[in-house]
Design a protein around this motif. Structure first.
Motif, mmCIF file in Angstrom:
data_model
loop_
_atom_site.group_PDB
_atom_site.id
_atom_site.type_symbol
_atom_site.label_atom_id
_atom_site.label_comp_id
_atom_site.label_asym_id
_atom_site.label_seq_id
_atom_site.Cartn_x
_atom_site.Cartn_y
_atom_site.Cartn_z
ATOM 1 N N ALA A 107 -29.689 -8.435 -26.220
ATOM 2 C CA ALA A 107 -30.331 -9.729 -26.458
ATOM 3 C C ALA A 107 -29.998 -10.252 -27.861
ATOM 4 C CB ALA A 107 -31.844 -9.610 -26.277
ATOM 5 N N LEU A 108 -29.984 -9.384 -28.856
ATOM 6 C CA LEU A 108 -29.625 -9.804 -30.214
ATOM 7 C C LEU A 108 -28.191 -10.311 -30.260
ATOM 8 C CD1 LEU A 108 -31.322 -6.971 -32.295
ATOM 9 C CD2 LEU A 108 -31.925 -9.405 -32.330
ATOM 10 N N LEU A 109 -27.283 -9.599 -29.605
ATOM 11 C CA LEU A 109 -25.885 -10.045 -29.577
ATOM 12 C C LEU A 109 -25.758 -11.401 -28.888
ATOM 13 C CD1 LEU A 109 -24.218 -6.629 -28.782
ATOM 14 C CD2 LEU A 109 -23.957 -7.949 -30.897
ATOM 15 N N LYS A 110 -26.478 -11.575 -27.807
ATOM 16 C CA LYS A 110 -26.450 -12.857 -27.093
ATOM 17 C C LYS A 110 -26.972 -13.981 -27.984
ATOM 18 C CE LYS A 110 -27.715 -14.965 -22.718
ATOM 19 N NZ LYS A 110 -28.333 -14.770 -21.414
ATOM 20 N N LEU A 111 -28.071 -13.727 -28.701
ATOM 21 C CA LEU A 111 -28.620 -14.730 -29.611
ATOM 22 C C LEU A 111 -27.634 -15.067 -30.739
ATOM 23 C CD1 LEU A 111 -32.311 -13.505 -29.932
ATOM 24 C CD2 LEU A 111 -31.543 -15.677 -28.926
ATOM 25 N N ALA A 112 -26.826 -14.083 -31.132
ATOM 26 C CA ALA A 112 -25.831 -14.302 -32.185
ATOM 27 C C ALA A 112 -24.571 -14.967 -31.644
ATOM 28 C CB ALA A 112 -25.479 -12.977 -32.862
ATOM 29 N N GLY A 113 -24.541 -15.228 -30.334
ATOM 30 C CA GLY A 113 -23.379 -15.883 -29.732
ATOM 31 C C GLY A 113 -22.228 -14.955 -29.459
ATOM 32 N N ILE A 114 -22.504 -13.670 -29.376
ATOM 33 C CA ILE A 114 -21.464 -12.671 -29.121
ATOM 34 C C ILE A 114 -21.560 -12.242 -27.669
ATOM 35 C CG2 ILE A 114 -20.603 -10.387 -29.741
ATOM 36 C CD1 ILE A 114 -21.877 -10.885 -32.538
ATOM 37 N N GLU A 115 -20.507 -12.490 -26.931
ATOM 38 C CA GLU A 115 -20.482 -12.129 -25.516
ATOM 39 C C GLU A 115 -20.219 -10.636 -25.359
ATOM 40 O OE1 GLU A 115 -21.214 -14.018 -22.845
ATOM 41 O OE2 GLU A 115 -21.733 -15.563 -24.301
ATOM 42 N N VAL A 116 -21.014 -10.011 -24.534
ATOM 43 C CA VAL A 116 -20.869 -8.593 -24.261
ATOM 44 C C VAL A 116 -20.582 -8.440 -22.782
ATOM 45 C CG1 VAL A 116 -22.004 -6.344 -24.350
ATOM 46 C CG2 VAL A 116 -22.532 -8.079 -26.070
ATOM 47 N N PRO A 117 -19.454 -7.834 -22.447
ATOM 48 C CA PRO A 117 -19.166 -7.666 -21.027
ATOM 49 C C PRO A 117 -20.160 -6.723 -20.378
ATOM 50 C CG PRO A 117 -17.532 -6.515 -22.363
ATOM 51 C CD PRO A 117 -18.432 -7.253 -23.298
ATOM 52 N N LYS A 118 -20.521 -7.038 -19.160
ATOM 53 C CA LYS A 118 -21.454 -6.177 -18.422
ATOM 54 C C LYS A 118 -20.717 -4.941 -17.962
ATOM 55 C CE LYS A 118 -24.649 -6.207 -14.500
ATOM 56 N NZ LYS A 118 -25.115 -4.910 -14.776
ATOM 57 N N VAL A 119 -21.317 -3.802 -18.224
ATOM 58 C CA VAL A 119 -20.750 -2.542 -17.781
ATOM 59 C C VAL A 119 -21.183 -2.346 -16.335
ATOM 60 C CG1 VAL A 119 -20.714 -0.042 -18.129
ATOM 61 C CG2 VAL A 119 -20.845 -1.585 -20.096
ATOM 62 N N PRO A 120 -20.214 -2.169 -15.432
ATOM 63 C CA PRO A 120 -20.598 -2.024 -14.032
ATOM 64 C C PRO A 120 -21.393 -0.755 -13.790
ATOM 65 C CG PRO A 120 -18.216 -1.747 -14.318
ATOM 66 C CD PRO A 120 -18.794 -2.085 -15.654
ATOM 67 N N ASP A 121 -22.284 -0.817 -12.814
ATOM 68 C CA ASP A 121 -23.042 0.360 -12.421
ATOM 69 C C ASP A 121 -22.092 1.368 -11.804
ATOM 70 O OD1 ASP A 121 -25.476 -0.771 -13.206
ATOM 71 O OD2 ASP A 121 -25.708 -1.779 -11.269
ATOM 72 N N SER A 122 -22.464 2.632 -11.905
ATOM 73 C CA SER A 122 -21.618 3.669 -11.310
ATOM 74 C C SER A 122 -21.677 3.550 -9.789
ATOM 75 C CB SER A 122 -22.068 5.053 -11.766
ATOM 76 O OG SER A 122 -23.413 5.264 -11.398
#
Length: 125
Positions: A107-122
Motif C-alpha cells: 500500500a505504501l508503494l502504491k501511494l508513492a506511485g510505484i507499481e509492484v507486479p503481483k506475484v502469482p499464487d502457487s
C-alpha cells in the motif's frame, strides 16, 4: 493479511526492497540499511514510521521524492528528505518498533506511485 514483520526500504530512485524486521531490531539494523550513523524518525501515523539519515542533506544525498510523497499524505512538506528511507510500523506498548505487513508495504508503494507486479499464487495440481 500477512504477518507484521517487515520493513520497506525505499531509495531516492524509487527502487525498493522489503526486508524481514526482526523482533530484536535495533539501530544497527537501520544504520546498515540506510548507510549512516545518525537516524531521524518521522511518524507518518501511529502505525507507520519513516527513518532516514539525519545528515543526508549535509552529505549531499539525493532527495527521496517517493518518501516525500508519502510524508505529504500525512502532513504538509516543510523540508526535503534525503537518502534512503526505511518504513516500519509504529512503536508497541514497550516502545519497540513494530514491523509492517506485506500488505501495508504494498500500500505504501502504491501511494508513492510505484507499481509492484503481483506475484502469482502457487499452483497446485
Amino acid at each position: 493479511m500477512s504477518a507484521a514483520n517487515f520493513a520497506l526500504i525505499l531509495c531516492p530512485d524509487a527502487s525498493f526492497s522489503v526486508i524481514e524486521w526482526p523482533r530484536s531490531a535495533n539501530l544497527s539494523t537501520l544504520y546498515s540499511e540506510i548507510g549512516c550513523t545518525s537516524i531521524a524518525v518521522v511518524d507518518l501515523s501511529s502505525e507507520v514510521s519513516m527513518r532516514l539519515d539525519d545528515e543526508g542533506m549535509l552529505k549531499n544525498s539525493p532527495i527521496n521524492h517517493p518518501a516525500m510523497l508519502l510524508y505529504s499524505i500525512s502532513a504538509p512538506i516543510h523540508q526535503a528528505y534525503h537518502g534512503t528511507a526505511v518504513f516500519t510500523g509504529g512503536p508497541d506498548a514497550r516502545g519497540n518498533t513494530k514491523g509492517l505487513t506485506l500488505d501495508r508495504c504494498h500500500a505504501l508503494l502504491k501511494l508513492a506511485g510505484i507499481e509492484v507486479p503481483k506475484v502469482p499464487d502457487s499452483r497446485t495440481s
